[in-house]
Design an enzyme around this catalytic site. Structure first.
Site, PDB file in Angstrom:
ATOM      1  N   LYS A  43       0.849  -1.191   0.000  1.00 22.38           N
ATOM      2  CA  LYS A  43       0.000   0.000   0.000  1.00 22.38           C
ATOM      3  C   LYS A  43       0.882   1.238   0.000  1.00 22.38           C
ATOM      4  O   LYS A  43       1.706   1.421   0.892  1.00 22.38           O
ATOM      5  CB  LYS A  43      -0.916  -0.002   1.226  1.00 22.38           C
ATOM      6  N   ASP A 138     -12.740   0.138  10.529  1.00 23.74           N
ATOM      7  CA  ASP A 138     -13.333   0.069   9.189  1.00 23.74           C
ATOM      8  C   ASP A 138     -13.651  -1.371   8.807  1.00 23.74           C
ATOM      9  O   ASP A 138     -13.380  -1.809   7.687  1.00 23.74           O
ATOM     10  CB  ASP A 138     -12.386   0.696   8.159  1.00 23.74           C
TER      11      ASP A 138
END
Length: 639
Positions: A43, A138
Site C-alpha cells: 500500500k 473500518d
C-alpha cells in the site's frame, strides 16, 4: 488485478511489483513479490496524505503497532518505510475473494451455519487486533476475505492514521472516514472509539452476510441519512434466520457497554467443519489457483529485478528458502555459532516448548441468547450433525505423493546444515493438507501449506500458515513450493531459486527407530573435569512419537563456579526439550529455550538445531548429537 501503467514504479523497497490491486482512501495497492517468492500487497500512501506531517507520525506509530498483531484471521505486516516518499507498508497477501464479492456478486447470502463460523473467525481475529491495542475502525464486507480455512481481516488499524488528519470524520475532499453502512453509533458521533466499536461493525457485517443487505441501508439514500439510522434507529433485520438474531442483536446494541467482547464471542460460539458449503469451498480453491497463475504470469512479464534502496523490510518477508528466515532480498548470512561451554555436554541441549497438536473442531453449535426474547436457540444439535452443510470435496492428490518426504537444503544427507520435511495428506484444491517442517541452525519452523494443484507428476503448494516457531515469533510462512515426482521414493523440491532432492520418510504416530529410544548418559572424563568429575552429569531421554513432538529431553548438572572460575558446593541443574523435526537418517531435532522449571542463570537459554545418530564404539551403543555447524558431537552411552 490490472497491469502496471507507465507511471507506476517497478519496485517498492525490496518488493517487485506485479500489478495493481486497486485504489483506496489511503492510497494505491499493488500486488508484489519478495525475492524469496512471498506474495504481498503493498500500500502506497496518497501524496496529499503523505504531505501532512501529523499523518506521517501517526502512520509510523500505527504501522509499528500493526507489526505486533499476529494470529489466525489477520494478515501480517511484512515490511514498511514510513519515511519514504511516498510512505508504504506491505502486508501478507490473501488469495481469496472478499465477503462483498461472494455475497453481493457471486453466491448470495451465506447459510446460518456459515455465518456463525464467520462470526467466530472474525471475533478471533479482532481479539488479536484488540490485544495489540488497536481498533480496526473500518470493518466491512470488502475488508473481510474468505479462504478455505476461514475469514481473514485486512486493513486493520490504518484508518486511525487517516482519522487524525480529518475534520469531523470528513477528509479534505469530503469523503467519510470509514464505511457509513458499517460504522458504529459512537463513530458516527465522532466520539473516542474502543474495541466495542468493532463489535458493532461486526454485527452489521454478519447481518450483511446472512441477508445480503446492510441493516442500516446504504449510502445510496444519503450518507447522513445512513449515519442517522445507525445512531438512532433499530436495525432492519428482515430475512435474518431466527438462530442468528440473538447474536446479531447483541453485537448491534447502541450502548457499547452492552455488546459482547470479541473474546466472549470466541469462547461462546462453536462451529463445524467445513465452515462453508462444499460448492463455495471448491470455488475458493479454484479462485486461489487462478490468482496464483495470474501472479506467475505477471512475474514472468515483469522480468525486472527489484531496485536497490534503503527501505526497511523485516525478517518476516522471507528469503530464498521455503520458510523465510532472513530479510527480504538477499538471504541473511548464517551467524557464527556460539561455542559450547563444554564439548561433552552436547551442543544441542536446547529446550523446546511442546508442539500444540491441532484438534478437530467441535460439531456442536452454541447459539447466542436473543436479547429481544431472552431465550436461547437450540444448543443440543447432535455431534456430527451438519444440517445443510455438505461434506468437503474429494481429494485430488495422486497416491504416489501421499506421505512424508525429507531432504537437505544445505550440507549433505549425512551431515545436513538445513533441512525440510513435507507431509502430504489427501485433500481438495485450496485445502491446507500439507504440513511442512523447516530447520536451520538456529530455528525450527512448522506450518501448513495450501494445495493449489496436483497431477500425476507434479504438486504445487501455495501460501502457508506458521503453526510452530522455535524460538517463538522467528518464522515466516513458507513461500510457494513445487514437488515433482522422479521415482516412487524420490521427488524434486523447488521454491524460487532453491532446489533439493527429497526422499520418502517415515510418517505416523511412532517414527523414532527403536534403537534410539531410551536413556543415554555421558561419562565425564576425570582428565577433563578433574576431581569434580562425579559432579558433572549429562543425560538425554529419547521417547517414541511423531514428528513435531517433544521427544528429546536433556538433563544436565554441574557445580556452580565462583567469580574466579572455581567450583563451589552449589550445584546447577538444567533441563531442556527438543522437538523431533525429521524421521530420516539421521534424525533431525530443533532448537529452543530451557524448560519452564530450568530458569537458573547458569543454564543455557538457547541452543542450536542438530542431527542425531546411533553407532557402536568399543562394543557399546553410542548416541551422537551433532550441531548443525562444524562442531564436535555430544556423546552419550545407553544407560
Amino acid at each position: 488485478m490490472e497491469p502496471l501503467n507507465a507511471e507506476d514504479p517497478v519496485s517498492i523497497g525490496p518488493f517487485r511489483l506485479l500489478g495493481r490491486l486497486g485504489v483506496g482512501g489511503m492510497g494505491r495497492v499493488f500486488l508484489a513479490r519478495s525475492a524469496g517468492g512471498r506474495t504481498v500487497a503493498v500500500k502506497v500512501v496518497h501524496a496529499e496524505l503523505a504531505a501532512q506531517e501529523e499523518f506521517r507520525r501517526r502512520f509510523a506509530r500505527e504501522v509499528a503497532a500493526l507489526e505486533r498483531v499476529g494470529g489466525t484471521g489477520t494478515t501480517p505486516v511484512l515490511g514498511s518505510d514510513t519515511a519514504a516518499e511516498p510512505p508504504w507498508v506491505a502486508i501478507g497477501y490473501v488469495p481469496g475473494p472478499s465477503l462483498r464479492e461472494v455475497v453481493g456478486e457471486e453466491s448470495g447470502p451465506l447459510p446460518p451455519a456459515s455465518v456463525r463460523a464467520l462470526a467466530a473467525g472474525l471475533a478471533r481475529a479482532l481479539t488479536h487486533v484488540h490485544t495489540a491495542g488497536l481498533v480496526h475502525r473500518d470493518l466491512k464486507p470488502s475488508n473481510v476475505l474468505l479462504t478455505v480455512d476461514g475469514p481473514q481481516i485486512i486493513d486493520f488499524g490504518i484508518a486511525r492514521a487517516v482519522d487524525t488528519v480529518t475534520d469531523g470524520g470528513l477528509t479534505s475532499t469530503g469523503a467519510v472516514v470509514g464505511s457509513p453502512g458499517f460504522m458504529s453509533p459512537e463513530q458516527v458521533r465522532g466520539e473516542k472509539l474502543t474495541p466495542a466499536s468493532d463489535i458493532f461493525s461486526l454485527g452489521s457485517v454478519l447481518a450483511y452476510a446472512a441477508t445480503g443487505r446492510s441493516p442500516f441501508g446504504t449510502a445510496d439514500s444519503g450518507v447522513h441519512a445512513t449515519m442517522f439510522r445507525i445512531a438512532h434507529d433499530e436495525p432492519d433485520l428482515t430475512g435474518l434466520a431466527p438462530e442468528l438474531a440473538g447474536l446479531v442483536r447483541a453485537c448491534l446494541a447502541k450502548d457499547p457497554a452492552g455488546r459482547p467482547a470479541a473474546t466472549e464471542l470466541v469462547e461462546t460460539i462453536t462451529v463445524a467443519e467445513p465452515w462453508l458449503p462444499a460448492d463455495l469451498l471448491a470455488r475458493l480453491g479454484r479462485h486461489a489457483a487462478r490468482l496464483l497463475e495470474t501472479e506467475t504470469m505477471a512475474a514472468a512479464e515483469a522480468g525486472t529485478e527489484p531496485k536497490a534502496g534503503a527501505a526497511r523490510a523485516d525478517s518476516r518477508t522471507g528469503g530464498a528458502l521455503p520458510v523465510g528466515t532472513g530479510s527480504a532480498g538477499d538471504p541473511t548470512p548464517v551467524p557464527a555459532p556460539k561455542p559450547p561451554r563444554h564439548r561433552r555436554t552436547g551442543p544441542v541441549l536446547a529446550a523446546a516448548t511442546a508442539l500444540v497438536v491441532a484438534v478437530a473442531a467441535s460439531l456442536t453449535y452454541v447459539f447466542w441468547p436473543d436479547s429481544a426474547t431472552g431465550a436461547d436457540e437450540p444448543k443440543n444439535r447432535a455431534r456430527g450433525e451438519t444440517g445443510d452443510v455438505s461434506a468437503r470435496p474429494a481429494g485430488i492428490v495422486p497416491a504416489a505423493f501421499l506421505g512424508a518426504w525429507e531432504g537437505a537444503l544445505r550440507g549433505s544427507a549425512d551431515h545436513p546444515r538445513e533441512t525440510s520435511r513435507i507431509e502430504i495428506a489427501q485433500g481438495a484444491a485450496g485445502a491446507k493438507n500439507v504440513v511442512y517442517v523447516h530447520v536451520t541452525e538456529e530455528r525450527l519452523c512448522m506450518g501448513r501449506s495450501r494445495l493449489v494443484s496436483a497431477d500425476e507428476d507434479k504438486v504445487v503448494l501455495g501460501e502457508s500458515d506458521v503453526t510452530t516457531s522455535v524460538p517463538a515469533q522467528r518464522c515466516t510462512a513458507a513461500a510457494h513450493q513445487t514437488l515433482t515426482l522422479r521415482s516412487p521414493d524420490v521427488l524434486e523440491w523447488s521454491s524460487g531459486a532453491a532446489r533439493a532432492t527429497f526422499r520418502k520418510a517415515k510418517a505416523g504416530a511412532e517414527v523414532v527407530p527403536a534403537g534410539f529410544v531410551g536413556v543415554w548418559k555421558t561419562e565425564p572424563d576425570p582428565v577433563v573435569y578433574g576431581p569434580n568429575a562425579d559432579r558433572y552429569s549429562d543425560e538425554v531421554t529419547v521417547t517414541q512419537g511423531p514428528v513435531g513432538a517433544p521427544l528429546f529431553h536433556f538433563q544436565r548438572g554441574f557445580p556452580r563456579l565462583d567469580e574466579e572460575g572455581n567450583p563451589t558446593a552449589d550445584a546447577v541443574n538444567c533441563s531442556s526439550t527438543a522437538l523431533l523435526a525429521g524421521a530420516g537418517t539421521p534424525l533431525i531435532i530443533g532448537p529452543a529455550t530451557s524448560d519452564p522449571d530450568s530458569s537458573d542463570r547458569d543454564c543455557d537459554q538457547a541452543g542450536t538445531s542438530g542431527y542425531v545418530m546411533v553407532d557402536r564404539f568399543k562394543g557399546r551403543e553410542r548416541l551422537l548429537v551433532y550441531p548443525m555447524f562444524d562442531g564436535e558431537p555430544g556423546e552419550y552411552y545407553r544407560r
